[in-house]
Design a protein around this motif. Structure first.
Motif, PDB file in Angstrom:
ATOM      1  N   THR A   9       0.828  -1.215   0.000  1.00 38.27           N
ATOM      2  CA  THR A   9       0.000   0.000   0.000  1.00 38.27           C
ATOM      3  C   THR A   9       0.861   1.264   0.000  1.00 38.27           C
ATOM      4  O   THR A   9       0.347   2.364   0.176  1.00 38.27           O
ATOM      5  CB  THR A   9      -0.936   0.037   1.232  1.00 38.27           C
ATOM      6  OG1 THR A   9      -0.142  -0.054   2.413  1.00 38.27           O
ATOM      7  CG2 THR A   9      -1.941  -1.099   1.188  1.00 38.27           C
ATOM      8  N   ASP A  10       2.153   1.093  -0.194  1.00 44.75           N
ATOM      9  CA  ASP A  10       3.060   2.252  -0.181  1.00 44.75           C
ATOM     10  C   ASP A  10       3.557   2.628  -1.576  1.00 44.75           C
ATOM     11  O   ASP A  10       4.466   3.435  -1.726  1.00 44.75           O
ATOM     12  CB  ASP A  10       4.244   2.001   0.752  1.00 44.75           C
ATOM     13  CG  ASP A  10       5.098   0.822   0.311  1.00 44.75           C
ATOM     14  OD1 ASP A  10       4.816   0.214  -0.750  1.00 44.75           O
ATOM     15  OD2 ASP A  10       6.065   0.506   1.037  1.00 44.75           O
ATOM     16  N   GLY A  11       2.954   2.027  -2.605  1.00 44.33           N
ATOM     17  CA  GLY A  11       3.336   2.366  -3.970  1.00 44.33           C
ATOM     18  C   GLY A  11       4.474   1.537  -4.526  1.00 44.33           C
ATOM     19  O   GLY A  11       4.788   1.651  -5.709  1.00 44.33           O
ATOM     20  N   THR A  12       5.109   0.702  -3.710  1.00 45.17           N
ATOM     21  CA  THR A  12       6.204  -0.136  -4.211  1.00 45.17           C
ATOM     22  C   THR A  12       5.635  -1.403  -4.841  1.00 45.17           C
ATOM     23  O   THR A  12       4.542  -1.849  -4.506  1.00 45.17           O
ATOM     24  CB  THR A  12       7.176  -0.536  -3.084  1.00 45.17           C
ATOM     25  OG1 THR A  12       6.461  -1.276  -2.087  1.00 45.17           O
ATOM     26  CG2 THR A  12       7.821   0.697  -2.457  1.00 45.17           C
ATOM     27  N   ASP A  13       6.395  -1.997  -5.769  1.00 50.04           N
ATOM     28  CA  ASP A  13       5.957  -3.243  -6.390  1.00 50.04           C
ATOM     29  C   ASP A  13       6.054  -4.372  -5.372  1.00 50.04           C
ATOM     30  O   ASP A  13       7.091  -4.547  -4.719  1.00 50.04           O
ATOM     31  CB  ASP A  13       6.820  -3.573  -7.611  1.00 50.04           C
ATOM     32  CG  ASP A  13       6.515  -2.667  -8.804  1.00 50.04           C
ATOM     33  OD1 ASP A  13       5.469  -1.986  -8.785  1.00 50.04           O
ATOM     34  OD2 ASP A  13       7.312  -2.664  -9.754  1.00 50.04           O
ATOM     35  N   PRO A  14       5.003  -5.173  -5.228  1.00 55.03           N
ATOM     36  CA  PRO A  14       5.027  -6.274  -4.263  1.00 55.03           C
ATOM     37  C   PRO A  14       5.841  -7.470  -4.791  1.00 55.03           C
ATOM     38  O   PRO A  14       6.041  -7.603  -6.000  1.00 55.03           O
ATOM     39  CB  PRO A  14       3.551  -6.645  -4.119  1.00 55.03           C
ATOM     40  CG  PRO A  14       2.933  -6.237  -5.417  1.00 55.03           C
ATOM     41  CD  PRO A  14       3.709  -5.037  -5.886  1.00 55.03           C
ATOM     42  N   THR A  15       6.258  -8.282  -3.859  1.00 55.93           N
ATOM     43  CA  THR A  15       6.968  -9.522  -4.176  1.00 55.93           C
ATOM     44  C   THR A  15       6.270 -10.665  -3.461  1.00 55.93           C
ATOM     45  O   THR A  15       5.295 -10.450  -2.734  1.00 55.93           O
ATOM     46  CB  THR A  15       8.437  -9.452  -3.705  1.00 55.93           C
ATOM     47  OG1 THR A  15       8.454  -9.414  -2.265  1.00 55.93           O
ATOM     48  CG2 THR A  15       9.155  -8.227  -4.272  1.00 55.93           C
ATOM     49  N   VAL A  33      -2.347   1.042  -4.075  1.00 60.45           N
ATOM     50  CA  VAL A  33      -2.303  -0.388  -3.776  1.00 60.45           C
ATOM     51  C   VAL A  33      -1.777  -1.098  -5.017  1.00 60.45           C
ATOM     52  O   VAL A  33      -2.280  -0.876  -6.126  1.00 60.45           O
ATOM     53  CB  VAL A  33      -3.701  -0.935  -3.417  1.00 60.45           C
ATOM     54  CG1 VAL A  33      -3.638  -2.438  -3.152  1.00 60.45           C
ATOM     55  CG2 VAL A  33      -4.282  -0.193  -2.229  1.00 60.45           C
ATOM     56  N   LYS A  34      -0.763  -1.925  -4.833  1.00 64.36           N
ATOM     57  CA  LYS A  34      -0.237  -2.740  -5.926  1.00 64.36           C
ATOM     58  C   LYS A  34      -0.304  -4.194  -5.502  1.00 64.36           C
ATOM     59  O   LYS A  34      -0.047  -4.517  -4.342  1.00 64.36           O
ATOM     60  CB  LYS A  34       1.198  -2.345  -6.262  1.00 64.36           C
ATOM     61  CG  LYS A  34       1.310  -0.959  -6.895  1.00 64.36           C
ATOM     62  CD  LYS A  34       2.714  -0.689  -7.381  1.00 64.36           C
ATOM     63  CE  LYS A  34       2.773   0.629  -8.146  1.00 64.36           C
ATOM     64  NZ  LYS A  34       4.109   0.819  -8.751  1.00 64.36           N
ATOM     65  N   ALA A  35      -0.650  -5.079  -6.448  1.00 65.95           N
ATOM     66  CA  ALA A  35      -0.807  -6.496  -6.119  1.00 65.95           C
ATOM     67  C   ALA A  35      -0.293  -7.386  -7.247  1.00 65.95           C
ATOM     68  O   ALA A  35      -0.301  -6.997  -8.421  1.00 65.95           O
ATOM     69  CB  ALA A  35      -2.277  -6.803  -5.855  1.00 65.95           C
ATOM     70  N   GLN A  40       2.956 -21.737  -7.283  1.00 61.69           N
ATOM     71  CA  GLN A  40       4.128 -22.601  -7.411  1.00 61.69           C
ATOM     72  C   GLN A  40       4.274 -23.026  -8.872  1.00 61.69           C
ATOM     73  O   GLN A  40       3.301 -23.360  -9.541  1.00 61.69           O
ATOM     74  CB  GLN A  40       3.980 -23.830  -6.518  1.00 61.69           C
ATOM     75  CG  GLN A  40       5.239 -24.660  -6.447  1.00 61.69           C
ATOM     76  CD  GLN A  40       5.132 -25.766  -5.403  1.00 61.69           C
ATOM     77  OE1 GLN A  40       4.173 -25.842  -4.654  1.00 61.69           O
ATOM     78  NE2 GLN A  40       6.133 -26.613  -5.375  1.00 61.69           N
ATOM     79  N   ASP A  41       5.502 -22.996  -9.366  1.00 61.20           N
ATOM     80  CA  ASP A  41       5.873 -23.370 -10.738  1.00 61.20           C
ATOM     81  C   ASP A  41       5.405 -22.367 -11.797  1.00 61.20           C
ATOM     82  O   ASP A  41       5.396 -22.673 -12.977  1.00 61.20           O
ATOM     83  CB  ASP A  41       5.338 -24.771 -11.091  1.00 61.20           C
ATOM     84  CG  ASP A  41       5.918 -25.856 -10.185  1.00 61.20           C
ATOM     85  OD1 ASP A  41       7.087 -25.711  -9.775  1.00 61.20           O
ATOM     86  OD2 ASP A  41       5.180 -26.813  -9.883  1.00 61.20           O
ATOM     87  N   TYR A  42       4.965 -21.178 -11.372  1.00 62.99           N
ATOM     88  CA  TYR A  42       4.560 -20.138 -12.315  1.00 62.99           C
ATOM     89  C   TYR A  42       5.316 -18.858 -11.990  1.00 62.99           C
ATOM     90  O   TYR A  42       5.703 -18.603 -10.854  1.00 62.99           O
ATOM     91  CB  TYR A  42       3.061 -19.849 -12.227  1.00 62.99           C
ATOM     92  CG  TYR A  42       2.188 -20.960 -12.753  1.00 62.99           C
ATOM     93  CD1 TYR A  42       1.806 -20.978 -14.089  1.00 62.99           C
ATOM     94  CD2 TYR A  42       1.753 -21.970 -11.916  1.00 62.99           C
ATOM     95  CE1 TYR A  42       1.001 -21.997 -14.571  1.00 62.99           C
ATOM     96  CE2 TYR A  42       0.951 -22.997 -12.389  1.00 62.99           C
ATOM     97  CZ  TYR A  42       0.579 -23.005 -13.718  1.00 62.99           C
ATOM     98  OH  TYR A  42      -0.213 -24.018 -14.187  1.00 62.99           O
ATOM     99  N   TYR A  43       5.488 -18.043 -13.035  1.00 57.49           N
ATOM    100  CA  TYR A  43       6.042 -16.718 -12.816  1.00 57.49           C
ATOM    101  C   TYR A  43       4.971 -15.852 -12.162  1.00 57.49           C
ATOM    102  O   TYR A  43       3.777 -16.053 -12.385  1.00 57.49           O
ATOM    103  CB  TYR A  43       6.471 -16.059 -14.141  1.00 57.49           C
ATOM    104  CG  TYR A  43       7.682 -16.690 -14.769  1.00 57.49           C
ATOM    105  CD1 TYR A  43       8.937 -16.531 -14.201  1.00 57.49           C
ATOM    106  CD2 TYR A  43       7.562 -17.429 -15.943  1.00 57.49           C
ATOM    107  CE1 TYR A  43      10.056 -17.109 -14.779  1.00 57.49           C
ATOM    108  CE2 TYR A  43       8.672 -18.007 -16.539  1.00 57.49           C
ATOM    109  CZ  TYR A  43       9.919 -17.843 -15.946  1.00 57.49           C
ATOM    110  OH  TYR A  43      11.018 -18.418 -16.528  1.00 57.49           O
ATOM    111  N   PRO A  44       5.384 -14.835 -11.360  1.00 56.02           N
ATOM    112  CA  PRO A  44       4.382 -13.913 -10.782  1.00 56.02           C
ATOM    113  C   PRO A  44       3.644 -13.175 -11.905  1.00 56.02           C
ATOM    114  O   PRO A  44       4.181 -12.956 -12.991  1.00 56.02           O
ATOM    115  CB  PRO A  44       5.222 -12.940  -9.946  1.00 56.02           C
ATOM    116  CG  PRO A  44       6.508 -13.650  -9.698  1.00 56.02           C
ATOM    117  CD  PRO A  44       6.737 -14.542 -10.898  1.00 56.02           C
ATOM    118  N   SER A  45       2.422 -12.810 -11.618  1.00 57.26           N
ATOM    119  CA  SER A  45       1.620 -12.047 -12.588  1.00 57.26           C
ATOM    120  C   SER A  45       2.187 -10.644 -12.764  1.00 57.26           C
ATOM    121  O   SER A  45       3.070 -10.212 -12.011  1.00 57.26           O
ATOM    122  CB  SER A  45       0.175 -11.937 -12.099  1.00 57.26           C
ATOM    123  OG  SER A  45       0.117 -11.075 -10.960  1.00 57.26           O
ATOM    124  N   ALA A  46       1.629  -9.947 -13.711  1.00 62.07           N
ATOM    125  CA  ALA A  46       1.953  -8.527 -13.861  1.00 62.07           C
ATOM    126  C   ALA A  46       1.402  -7.795 -12.627  1.00 62.07           C
ATOM    127  O   ALA A  46       0.457  -8.255 -11.975  1.00 62.07           O
ATOM    128  CB  ALA A  46       1.321  -7.970 -15.124  1.00 62.07           C
TER     129      ALA A  46
END
Length: 188
Positions: A9-15, A33-35, A40-46
């Motif tokens: 919620t601070d504008g940074t990209d989540p991990t 808000v960034k989400a 497992q076995d997949y790349y994170p979404s955009a």
């Protein structure tokens, strides 16, 4: 399989190490808000981004009782700043801490602020300060009272019992022309 959502919620990209979304959340401040979704076995979404910018502090409200002014705001934890010279208040203006006693006619403006929220609209009230007039019956003689006495905050004049006093207050920005005639004994 089951995906997880992580957010900030601070504008940074989540991990994947960011706060996990597990239930609806209440936002108590304007924020970005960034989400992301991970599995497992997949790349994170955009990264999905949502900007919350509609939290605005309620406009202050005035209540006048005699020459005392009270200012309130419906938004919890808001700080009210005010001026009595007609200028728009800022964060550097006086902070409202309780009822304000006013000694002269003035324009009061107030704004409410809360960290992380949009400032309220500026509220305005034109305050007319009154000074009570008391007429006292005395011995022989007459009394007069004019707009100069009003400007000097005169509040008591003496009128001989059985005589008449005529009081005229000159019209200006806040007052109107009015004549009061007192006959006979004291009018209080």
């Amino acid at each position: 399989a089951g995906a997880s959502i992580h957010y900030s919620t601070d504008g940074t990209d989540p991990t994947e190490q960011s706060q996990a979304y597990t239930a609806p959340m209440a936002l108590t401040r304007n924020c970005t808000v960034k989400a992301i979704a991970t599995a497992q076995d997949y790349y994170p979404s955009a990264v999905a981004t949502f900007v919350v910018s509609d939290l605005t502090v309620a406009t202050p409200a005035f209540s006048q009782s005699g020459n005392t002014l009270t200012i309130g705001c419906e938004t919890d934890s808001a700080t009210i700043h005010y001026t009595i010279d007609g200028s728009d208040p800022t964060a550097e203006s006086a902070v409202y801490a309780g009822p304000i006693g006013l000694a002269h006619n003035c324009t009061v403006k107030a704004v409410a602020m809360r960290d992380g929220w949009n400032d309220s609209q500026v509220a305005r009230i034109d305050v007319v300060v009154t000074h009570p007039l008391r007429i006292v019956a005395t011995g022989n003689g007459t009394a007069s009272f004019n707009d100069t006495d009003v400007r000097n905050n005169a509040s008591v004049i003496s009128v001989a019992e059985g005589s008449t006093a005529r009081i005229a207050v000159k019209a200006d920005q806040y007052n109107h022309m009015e004549t009061l005639t007192v006959n006979g004994s004291a009018a209080q």
